[in-house]
Design an enzyme around this catalytic site. Sequence first.
Site, PDB file in Angstrom:
ATOM      1  N   CYS A  98       0.860  -1.199   0.000  1.00 10.92           N
ATOM      2  CA  CYS A  98       0.000   0.000   0.000  1.00 10.92           C
ATOM      3  C   CYS A  98       0.885   1.235   0.000  1.00 10.92           C
ATOM      4  O   CYS A  98       0.754   2.135   0.832  1.00 10.92           O
ATOM      5  CB  CYS A  98      -0.931   0.003   1.211  1.00 10.92           C
ATOM      6  SG  CYS A  98      -1.854  -1.524   1.470  1.00 10.92           S
ATOM      7  N   ALA A  99       1.797   1.331  -0.974  1.00  6.97           N
ATOM      8  CA  ALA A  99       2.948   2.231  -0.893  1.00  6.97           C
ATOM      9  C   ALA A  99       2.680   3.682  -1.263  1.00  6.97           C
ATOM     10  O   ALA A  99       3.334   4.576  -0.725  1.00  6.97           O
ATOM     11  CB  ALA A  99       4.066   1.695  -1.790  1.00  6.97           C
ATOM     12  N   PRO A 125       1.532   7.495  -1.545  1.00  7.60           N
ATOM     13  CA  PRO A 125       2.258   8.256  -2.577  1.00  7.60           C
ATOM     14  C   PRO A 125       3.774   8.141  -2.535  1.00  7.60           C
ATOM     15  O   PRO A 125       4.444   8.735  -3.362  1.00  7.60           O
ATOM     16  CB  PRO A 125       1.815   9.690  -2.305  1.00  7.60           C
ATOM     17  CG  PRO A 125       1.578   9.735  -0.839  1.00  7.60           C
ATOM     18  CD  PRO A 125       1.011   8.392  -0.474  1.00  7.60           C
ATOM     19  N   GLY A 126       4.334   7.426  -1.540  1.00  5.84           N
ATOM     20  CA  GLY A 126       5.747   7.117  -1.619  1.00  5.84           C
ATOM     21  C   GLY A 126       6.655   7.711  -0.569  1.00  5.84           C
ATOM     22  O   GLY A 126       7.869   7.482  -0.607  1.00  5.84           O
ATOM     23  N   GLY A 127       6.124   8.465   0.383  1.00  5.53           N
ATOM     24  CA  GLY A 127       6.980   9.023   1.421  1.00  5.53           C
ATOM     25  C   GLY A 127       7.671   7.957   2.243  1.00  5.53           C
ATOM     26  O   GLY A 127       8.878   8.048   2.530  1.00  5.53           O
ATOM     27  N   ASP A 141       1.234  -1.292  -4.899  1.00  7.84           N
ATOM     28  CA  ASP A 141      -0.037  -0.612  -4.709  1.00  7.84           C
ATOM     29  C   ASP A 141      -1.026  -1.178  -5.719  1.00  7.84           C
ATOM     30  O   ASP A 141      -0.637  -1.599  -6.810  1.00  7.84           O
ATOM     31  CB  ASP A 141       0.103   0.896  -4.906  1.00  7.84           C
ATOM     32  CG  ASP A 141      -1.020   1.666  -4.214  1.00  7.84           C
ATOM     33  OD1 ASP A 141      -0.786   2.145  -3.085  1.00  7.84           O
ATOM     34  OD2 ASP A 141      -2.113   1.772  -4.793  1.00  7.84           O
ATOM     35  N   ASP A 201       1.310  -0.201   5.788  1.00 11.88           N
ATOM     36  CA  ASP A 201       0.549   0.962   6.245  1.00 11.88           C
ATOM     37  C   ASP A 201      -0.832   0.819   5.627  1.00 11.88           C
ATOM     38  O   ASP A 201      -1.075   1.241   4.496  1.00 11.88           O
ATOM     39  CB  ASP A 201       1.239   2.252   5.806  1.00 11.88           C
ATOM     40  CG  ASP A 201       0.601   3.479   6.432  1.00 11.88           C
ATOM     41  OD1 ASP A 201       0.376   3.471   7.651  1.00 11.88           O
ATOM     42  OD2 ASP A 201       0.320   4.447   5.699  1.00 11.88           O
ATOM     43  N   CYS A 223      -3.361   5.417  10.087  1.00 11.49           N
ATOM     44  CA  CYS A 223      -3.597   6.753  10.640  1.00 11.49           C
ATOM     45  C   CYS A 223      -5.004   6.881  11.207  1.00 11.49           C
ATOM     46  O   CYS A 223      -5.655   7.922  11.047  1.00 11.49           O
ATOM     47  CB  CYS A 223      -3.330   7.845   9.604  1.00 11.49           C
ATOM     48  SG  CYS A 223      -4.286   7.682   8.077  1.00 11.49           S
TER      49      CYS A 223
END
Length: 466
Positions: free
Chosen positions: A273-274, A276-278, A294, A336, A389
């Site tokens: 679930c990568a 947007p890449g941060g 993703d 995540d 989150c």
Amino acid sequence: MVLNSDGTKKPFRKHKPSTERSAPAKPGLQARAAAAKILAAVVDRKLPLDGALDHEHGNPAYRALGESDRALVRAILNTTLRHLPRIDAAIAGLLDSPLPEGARALHHVLAIGAAQILYLDVPDHSAVDLAVEQANQDPRNRRFAKLVNAILRRLGREKEQVLDEIGKVAPMPAWFIARLEKAYGRDAALAISESQLEPAAIDLTVKSDPQGWAKRLNGVVLPTGGIRLAAFDGGIPSLEGFDEGAWWVQDAAASIPAKLFGDLSGRRTADLCAAPGGKTAQLILAGGVVSALDQSENRLRRLRSNLDRLGLKAETIAADLTTFEPPERFDAILLDAPCSSTGTTRRHPDVLWTKGAEDIARLAALQERLLRHALRLLKPGGTLVFSNCSLDPVEGEDVVARVLSDTDAIERVPIGAGDWPGLEAAITPLGEFRTLPTMLKMPDGIGSGLDGFYAAVLRRMAKLQA
């Protein structure tokens, strides 16, 4: 065919085009009308605010506006959604009787007007005048135009008294306050609710030299090793270091899960679930040989674009995680997981109006399914960090507890509070991370708080049974 009263055919007469022109809309009216329409979409139809405010595919009324009016719409909507329970209480307190059933369009006009009068730097007479004009132009609301005028004018006259009275109302929806109270107690629930009234600060994760970048960008170094910026003029791309990819925007809490792995040098690492890449960028900088997965190819394109700006590379895989089977197991996995995002209300105040208890239950079930599958992609001895989150333990602590209760081959690796000076309060008795928006107090001039986040470190000890 048009007939006379006696049944004979009426002669056709060509009408001259009218030379009258409709009066131009009052300045600011279209922006308020767009705000009311989008508020209805969020609250009544549960549509995400970000989608409605998308410059290419968003709400047509919003896309038709100039940039200054778009900025005004964003400010009105964010303010309205942050304070909506209090705004509703203010309006209800000035009505002799509740609004008629089905008068949702009227409610949204009043809410938009009240938000400007109570919380925004908009002249009261302008907010009232434009709300009345909105009502007059809508056939559903025209008969209530005098009511709109009376309510909003009175709100302006009695503003200080009203603000004092509604200050006792929690600014989060009652259904979510009840869940917070169950998880953290009444006082903490109310403090979390108040904290979301302040927009989130801007945090950066830097490739290196946080002290140097904090000095250059007028920020402070956080306990996470990132940087929090003071208020600044201009956009993010205008800041020093953006073009050369020295840093990226990432909330302090969101940067924690990837840091829990420590050194990943040479280890085969998956970011599931990568986008947007941060977090992908963090794993690469930690030395991992990273595969970023993703389900959405569009989201992966955004991830690749972000990594390109940073000068970083990762294998990208478009796949459904629930069926993903790599040719080789991973040494480290970051999951995540998709969640209700209730920890991000400071930056996404629409979340609690577009989600409900049933969404939390559904997402928790999905997270458990993803976690159980992800653990099978891990080598024995490998480490998995599970995070999301959400503020609700149903989506965090409860998911991990269920998996550990019936999976002997997996153990929790406790996180030491001593390893996180400044964030010791975020480490639970079980050694998991649980950040709350009320944590991370900062000096004057620098915004406090961080997103609500959960993270746990798990280790696979042996082969999992099928």
